[in-house]
Design a protein around this motif. Structure first.
Motif, PDB file in Angstrom:
ATOM      1  N   PHE A 133     -15.488  23.932 -15.569  1.00  0.00           N
ATOM      2  CA  PHE A 133     -15.140  23.767 -14.165  1.00  0.00           C
ATOM      3  C   PHE A 133     -15.925  22.599 -13.586  1.00  0.00           C
ATOM      4  O   PHE A 133     -17.068  22.345 -13.971  1.00  0.00           O
ATOM      5  CB  PHE A 133     -15.479  25.034 -13.377  1.00  0.00           C
ATOM      6  N   GLU A 134     -15.293  21.922 -12.639  1.00  0.00           N
ATOM      7  CA  GLU A 134     -15.957  20.803 -11.968  1.00  0.00           C
ATOM      8  C   GLU A 134     -15.523  20.790 -10.505  1.00  0.00           C
ATOM      9  O   GLU A 134     -14.344  20.964 -10.192  1.00  0.00           O
ATOM     10  CB  GLU A 134     -15.568  19.495 -12.646  1.00  0.00           C
ATOM     11  N   ALA A 135     -16.499  20.664  -9.589  1.00  0.00           N
ATOM     12  CA  ALA A 135     -16.209  20.572  -8.152  1.00  0.00           C
ATOM     13  C   ALA A 135     -16.931  19.357  -7.589  1.00  0.00           C
ATOM     14  O   ALA A 135     -18.015  18.975  -8.055  1.00  0.00           O
ATOM     15  CB  ALA A 135     -16.667  21.840  -7.437  1.00  0.00           C
ATOM     16  N   VAL A 167     -20.687  19.163  -9.067  1.00  0.00           N
ATOM     17  CA  VAL A 167     -21.354  20.249  -9.776  1.00  0.00           C
ATOM     18  C   VAL A 167     -20.391  20.720 -10.860  1.00  0.00           C
ATOM     19  O   VAL A 167     -19.172  20.638 -10.709  1.00  0.00           O
ATOM     20  CB  VAL A 167     -21.722  21.419  -8.844  1.00  0.00           C
ATOM     21  N   THR A 168     -20.957  21.188 -11.979  1.00  0.00           N
ATOM     22  CA  THR A 168     -20.134  21.627 -13.101  1.00  0.00           C
ATOM     23  C   THR A 168     -20.651  22.945 -13.636  1.00  0.00           C
ATOM     24  O   THR A 168     -21.790  23.348 -13.372  1.00  0.00           O
ATOM     25  CB  THR A 168     -20.141  20.591 -14.233  1.00  0.00           C
ATOM     26  N   ALA A 169     -19.797  23.618 -14.415  1.00  0.00           N
ATOM     27  CA  ALA A 169     -20.199  24.858 -15.080  1.00  0.00           C
ATOM     28  C   ALA A 169     -19.282  25.074 -16.264  1.00  0.00           C
ATOM     29  O   ALA A 169     -18.102  24.705 -16.244  1.00  0.00           O
ATOM     30  CB  ALA A 169     -20.119  26.037 -14.129  1.00  0.00           C
ATOM     31  N   THR A 170     -19.838  25.644 -17.332  1.00  0.00           N
ATOM     32  CA  THR A 170     -19.067  25.980 -18.527  1.00  0.00           C
ATOM     33  C   THR A 170     -19.213  27.466 -18.793  1.00  0.00           C
ATOM     34  O   THR A 170     -20.326  28.004 -18.792  1.00  0.00           O
ATOM     35  CB  THR A 170     -19.557  25.180 -19.746  1.00  0.00           C
ATOM     36  N   THR A 171     -18.106  28.154 -19.020  1.00  0.00           N
ATOM     37  CA  THR A 171     -18.132  29.591 -19.266  1.00  0.00           C
ATOM     38  C   THR A 171     -18.445  29.864 -20.727  1.00  0.00           C
ATOM     39  O   THR A 171     -18.462  28.957 -21.562  1.00  0.00           O
ATOM     40  CB  THR A 171     -16.782  30.229 -18.918  1.00  0.00           C
ATOM     41  N   ARG A 217     -11.510  21.361 -10.255  1.00  0.00           N
ATOM     42  CA  ARG A 217     -10.530  21.377 -11.332  1.00  0.00           C
ATOM     43  C   ARG A 217     -11.151  22.091 -12.526  1.00  0.00           C
ATOM     44  O   ARG A 217     -12.340  22.414 -12.526  1.00  0.00           O
ATOM     45  CB  ARG A 217     -10.108  19.965 -11.710  1.00  0.00           C
ATOM     46  N   VAL A 218     -10.329  22.335 -13.553  1.00  0.00           N
ATOM     47  CA  VAL A 218     -10.804  23.060 -14.720  1.00  0.00           C
ATOM     48  C   VAL A 218     -10.052  22.558 -15.948  1.00  0.00           C
ATOM     49  O   VAL A 218      -8.927  22.052 -15.836  1.00  0.00           O
ATOM     50  CB  VAL A 218     -10.595  24.584 -14.534  1.00  0.00           C
ATOM     51  N   ARG A 219     -10.694  22.669 -17.121  1.00  0.00           N
ATOM     52  CA  ARG A 219     -10.004  22.414 -18.372  1.00  0.00           C
ATOM     53  C   ARG A 219     -10.494  23.425 -19.406  1.00  0.00           C
ATOM     54  O   ARG A 219     -11.554  24.036 -19.245  1.00  0.00           O
ATOM     55  CB  ARG A 219     -10.241  20.996 -18.870  1.00  0.00           C
TER      56      ARG A 219
END
Length: 706
Positions: free
Chosen positions: A92-94, A106-110, A136-138
């Motif tokens: 995820f990225e905002a 800011v970013t996060a990875t699950t 957005r997300v990938r």
């Protein structure tokens, strides 16, 4: 084999490292490993959400009042098809523009999960308010990364975090001002206006004391207007909060106003004029001219303030009219009603109406429905019907038009009957009519029977007022204290018929058999109520009046206090009854088989007649304590019977429909009932404080019986 696997693993590790470092930017073609592995599919914006809101870009972006959690459905190489589940992780990225003009990200990875699992990211508390945030997300697996959800045909999702509360609204009312004045009255609809300065108001949450909370939608000027009918007089408070598009509710405004008592009806005729009168005097409005088919001095319903009524003979001369309308502007709230006793219930018969040219604006009366008659109220082309009019029976009928909901309602004896029906009033300000209705060929549908206490209102008749109008005070027709029985007769306290004691029955008084309470051998009985009670031996003991005490075909209430002295009776024991030659119109008995107090009503004075039974489970009291007060209530106007034990009517099984009453010919019985073999079901116990009423006692009055 081992070498090839090692080289593939190295490639995947390199790809994963590049993704982790942010150097692998997926394109619509995606990034794939050199060994032919497939990367995940691009996420669809339709599968993304901000909290419960859809992924939207532009003016329709959602406003949220807390830092949200964003969610996504991700797809592996199989695209989420059945049997094609894959393990992926979400990136995820905002981003947003900071106050200094620079872009912040800011970013996060699950963690890695099956692509059938929802993926989510709780955004950090550093998200700024009053700023458009994009995200957005990938999806990523060991073989590559998908395109970002914003690429190609996709678009970034946006939201605004808004934690600013709207202003407290300003509340005003031209009808019910907040200035310590008492205006204008219960049942009168009033207008209230809400206004707030905030520019993003989307709703007002409001509630009145005693009413469920509601929402009002503002207009273009961000204000809202509601209409409210106070249901009772007194001090009332309206609480209002403004709500913005993020769901924030601002400070509450409490608006206090004073509601006066219900205004008098706009027209009122008691119809209790002297015999021979040719007009009916008006309490409000104009006197009503009476046709020659009207006779004053007719009987009035018992238990009401009315002293007499008017009898209409059903002919063309049986009518009354003030020669003027009583309801002006039928698009406003109004109600009409009165006490009526039909002599005939066949055909269509009018109690009250108002002319509208060669038709009528509204009509209250009775009409055939299906195989029988029903009460009816019509406004314009709409009609509501209900209830069961019976010749010779009094009823209070009232029809009401509610302009707020645009519906008509019909009430019989204070209860709503039929179904609330939508109506469009017609313009009709012709003459008000009592006992007839206008038709194309003249007046028709004439009333035959009695009418009294006719009222017309230009407002809503509120529940408490309706109850008061329709209530018939129960008339006590018997009270036996059972404290004494000179010559075997227990007197009625008002001088009415006594209860005659049979063999095996006696009145016990404490001073008849005293003993020293400090003597350990003293076993002293105590009266249930007052100075004594009636003791019955369970063999032949009983007490009875010579004639019926209550009319069991009408409304009645009968109550007694009973204590059993047999812990294990062999069969049912009846405490109180009244019936005929073969059965009981009602009886209250204890049934040891079910350990229950039962109210039993036979449907006819015939051997083996069907019965209606209401039961309450209760263990026998073994001759100790104050026993139980048993009360039976028959409401003939509602075709219902109710059973109370110790002043309580349980919602489950406390009331039953009963449309088979009959007039008993026998006296009131204590301690026995009619059976197929004659008198039976003898009670072994004591009975005290017996009451009998013509009419229906309220639940409060029943609880107050000693």
């Amino acid at each position: 084999m081992t070498g090839r696997t090692g080289r593939g693993g190295a490639r995947r590790a390199a790809v994963a490292a590049a993704i982790a470092a942010g150097t692998v930017l997926a394109t619509p073609g995606a990034v794939a490993a050199a060994d032919g592995g497939l990367p995940p599919k691009q996420p669809r914006t339709a599968d993304l959400a901000v909290g419960s809101a859809e992924c939207v870009t532009g003016e329709q972006r959602p406003y949220v009042r807390t830092v949200p959690q964003v969610t996504a459905r991700l797809y592996g190489p199989g695209g989420g098809q059945p049997g094609e589940a894959s393990r992926v992780r979400g990136e995820f990225e905002a981003w947003w523009q900071g106050e200094d003009g620079a872009e912040k990200r800011v970013t996060a990875t699950t963690s890695t999960m099956h692509d059938t699992t929802p993926f989510s990211w709780q955004l950090p508390s550093t998200i700024p308010d009053e700023t458009t945030v994009s995200w957005r997300v990938r999806a990523v697996n060991d073989d590559g990364a998908s395109a970002w959800s914003s690429e190609g045909a996709g678009a970034p999702c946006e939201f605004v975090y808004d934690r600013t509360l709207p202003d407290a609204p300003v509340v005003t009312s031209p009808d019910y001002p907040d200035d310590n004045t008492w205006t204008p009255g219960a049942g009168v609809r009033g207008t209230f206006r809400f206004a707030a300065r905030s520019e993003d108001i989307v709703a007002y949450a409001y509630s009145f004391i005693g009413e469920p909370p509601k929402m009002a939608e503002p207009g273009p000027d961000r204000s809202a207007e509601i209409r409210f009918v106070p249901k009772a007089w007194g001090v009332q408070t309206l609480s209002v909060q403004a709500q913005d598009r993020a769901g924030n509710r601002g400070p509450r405004t409490d608006y206090t106003f004073r509601v006066a008592r219900e205004p008098a009806p706009v027209a009122h005729w008691k119809l209790a004029d002297a015999a021979g009168s040719r007009s009916a005097a008006a309490e409000n409005g104009s006197a009503a001219r009476a046709g020659t088919g009207v006779t004053f001095g007719a009987p009035a319903p018992s238990g009401t303030p009315l002293t007499s009524t008017a009898s209409l003979d059903g002919s063309g001369h049986g009518f009354l009219t003030p020669g003027a309308p009583v309801v002006t502007g039928t698009a406003k709230d109004f109600a009409v009603g009165g006490w009526v006793r039909p002599a005939r219930v066949d055909g269509t018969r009018t109690v009250l109406s108002q002319d509208a040219g060669t038709a009528r604006a509204f009509t209250l009366g009775l009409t055939p429905v299906g195989s029988g008659p029903a009460w009816s109220f019509s406004v314009g082309g709409a009609r509501v019907t209900g209830g069961l009019p019976e010749a010779g029976d009094w009823a209070y009928v009232l029809g009401q038009y509610d302009a707020g909901s645009g519906t008509v309602r019909l009430y019989v004896n204070g209860r709503e009957v039929g179904e609330e029906t939508a109506a469009v009033p017609v313009a009709g300000e012709g003459d008000f009519q009592i006992g007839r209705a206008r038709g194309a060929q003249g007046y028709r549908d004439r009333w035959q029977g009695e009418i009294g206490d006719v009222r017309a209102f230009d407002r809503i008749v509120v529940p408490g007022e309706l109850t008061a109008l329709a209530t018939r005070t129960a008339l006590r027709v018997g009270h036996w204290a059972l404290d004494t029985a000179p010559d075997g007769l227990a007197p009625e306290t008002g001088g009415g018929a006594p209860l005659k004691l049979g063999a095996g029955a006696s009145v016990f008084r404490l001073d008849d058999d005293p003993c020293d309470i400090f003597d350990p051998d003293c076993v002293q009985d105590w009266p249930l109520e007052g100075d004594g009670h009636l003791g019955l031996d369970g063999v032949s003991g009983h007490a009875a009046t010579d004639a019926p005490v209550v009319d069991t075909a009408g409304s009645y209430t009968v109550s007694a206090r009973v204590r059993l002295t047999d812990d294990a009776p062999a069969g049912p024991m009846t405490a109180i009854s009244q019936g005929g030659e073969h059965g009981d119109a009602f009886k209250v008995r204890f049934d040891p088989e079910n350990s229950s107090w039962d109210l039993v009503l036979a449907h006819a004075d015939e051997p083996g007649a069907p019965e209606t039974v209401l039961s309450r489970i209760e263990q026998p009291d073994g001759g100790f304590g104050v026993g139980h007060r048993v009360t039976v209530v028959h409401d003939a106007s509602a075709n219902e019977v109710s059973f109370y034990l110790d002043g309580v009517k349980y919602a489950e099984g406390g009331t039953a429909a009963f449309d088979a009453p009959w007039e008993s010919t026998g006296g009131l019985q204590l301690g026995r009932a009619r059976t197929a073999e004659g008198w039976g079901e003898q009670l072994k116990g004591v009975v005290d404080s017996v009451y009998a009423y013509e009419g229906v006692l309220s639940e409060t009055e029943i609880r107050q019986l000693p």
